[in-house]
Write a protein that holds these residues in place. Sequence first.
Motif, PDB file in Angstrom:
ATOM      1  N   LEU A   1      22.012 -37.055  32.404  1.00 34.84           N
ATOM      2  CA  LEU A   1      22.379 -36.193  33.528  1.00 34.84           C
ATOM      3  C   LEU A   1      21.240 -36.019  34.524  1.00 34.84           C
ATOM      4  CD1 LEU A   1      24.355 -33.402  31.641  1.00 34.84           C
ATOM      5  CD2 LEU A   1      25.306 -35.296  32.974  1.00 34.84           C
ATOM      6  N   GLY A   2      20.011 -36.134  34.038  1.00 35.58           N
ATOM      7  CA  GLY A   2      18.867 -35.994  34.925  1.00 35.58           C
ATOM      8  C   GLY A   2      18.313 -34.589  35.006  1.00 35.58           C
ATOM      9  N   TYR A   3      18.719 -33.698  34.122  1.00 36.91           N
ATOM     10  CA  TYR A   3      18.157 -32.343  34.105  1.00 36.91           C
ATOM     11  C   TYR A   3      18.318 -31.746  32.712  1.00 36.91           C
ATOM     12  CZ  TYR A   3      22.990 -30.583  34.361  1.00 36.91           C
ATOM     13  OH  TYR A   3      24.299 -30.311  34.108  1.00 36.91           O
ATOM     14  N   LEU A   4      17.462 -30.781  32.387  1.00 44.01           N
ATOM     15  CA  LEU A   4      17.500 -30.147  31.076  1.00 44.01           C
ATOM     16  C   LEU A   4      18.616 -29.126  31.009  1.00 44.01           C
ATOM     17  CD1 LEU A   4      13.670 -29.610  30.470  1.00 44.01           C
ATOM     18  CD2 LEU A   4      15.109 -31.545  29.759  1.00 44.01           C
ATOM     19  N   LYS A   5      18.958 -28.753  29.775  1.00 51.83           N
ATOM     20  CA  LYS A   5      20.109 -27.878  29.561  1.00 51.83           C
ATOM     21  C   LYS A   5      19.970 -26.543  30.275  1.00 51.83           C
ATOM     22  CE  LYS A   5      23.065 -26.199  25.815  1.00 51.83           C
ATOM     23  NZ  LYS A   5      23.293 -26.181  24.357  1.00 51.83           N
ATOM     24  N   ASN A   6      18.777 -25.969  30.286  1.00 57.17           N
ATOM     25  CA  ASN A   6      18.592 -24.635  30.852  1.00 57.17           C
ATOM     26  C   ASN A   6      18.078 -24.646  32.293  1.00 57.17           C
ATOM     27  OD1 ASN A   6      19.382 -23.338  28.427  1.00 57.17           O
ATOM     28  ND2 ASN A   6      17.343 -23.741  27.575  1.00 57.17           N
TER      29      ASN A   6
END
Length: 399
Positions: free
Chosen positions: A45-50
């Motif tokens: 996705l290109g970003y962390l969960k938080n």
Amino acid sequence: MEKEDFLSKEFLKQFKDSKEFGSFIDEIYKRGIEAMLEGELDAHLGYLKNQNRPDINNARNGYGSKELKTKHGSIRIDVPRDRNASFEPQVVPKRSRLSTGIENLVISLYAKGMSNLDIEEQLKEIYDFRLSPSVISKITDKVSLDIVTWQNRPLEPVYFIAWFDGIVFKVRENSRVINKTIYLAVGLRPDGKKEVLGLWLGKNESSAYWMSVLTDLKARGVEDILITVTDNLNGFSSTIESVFPNSNKQICVVHQVRNSARYVVWKDKKEFAHDMKLIYTAPTKEAAESALKDFDNKWHDKYAYAVKSWYKNWEELSMFFDFPPEIRRIIYTTNIIENLTGKIRKYTKNKNSFPTDDAVKKSVYLAIREITKRWTQPIRSWEIILNQFIAIFGDRTGI
């Protein structure tokens, strides 16, 4: 938790029995797999969960549940999903219920000579889950792609020594079981390590087929072989001459001894063998030729054919006398490759015959892969041998 704490007696005392400890290990494994899956989705996705979601057209979309068979047994894991269903996890691929560890375990068991049915029973008994023989077969069939890659890999331009030998297997063909030969070549690289150069399947061993083997080696980048070591197959030396004309050709002395002894009656075998040994253990070529003359005078009248074969092959039987003792020891026989073929036999001894050509190649390749895991060090006395090769062959060594 520190490693020392994890393995401490105090920590381990909390588990009542091995079953409870096994459940703890399963949970650790489950968390590890799920953490890796989360990391894969982050990268996808290109970003962390938080983190705040950037302006993209995809996002996390909850979890799916999946039962996974591992070397620890069966566990249920949560697999993260994305809204576009474009996430393709690598740790646990879609439509796969097997971890990489299980696939490696199946291949390892197969390499050690176990049948598909034996592997199925082993997994059920030890890990308490069942894989059908068809699934096991699909796992081992993946090895065929590995064989193609391995068989066509580039080779070193120069090998100091190459040993050649064949090993016979029974293979089904057109509703009959016939003998076929796996042709093998082992090379000694400039770093002193042994390498299996390839395996080739043909019918009865012949110099004509060895021509195709040598041609394949040349096509894969081998420019020179300083010394070749072979059995005394008729025409083999001339075949080598046509592909690698500068090679020094040594016929295996042990093969010569065995073939000569075939013509000797039982009561003469011990004395006959003793007199042959005086030839190939002589300190110099001149002394060996003198021992051969004595051997001829003593045995010619009784075993003329056996004696004649020594004279017929003498030039290539005695080539090893041209080298220092350290090199002599590794070129006067095909022991290095015969040791390999003997171990292959142990891995494949449970298979009386093979249903297809691919089946025998797969088994032999997997056996080679297991055996050569230990080929990590140069041969004994390599520093001495290397300097001897450089002194004798000079620029041909490529060093």
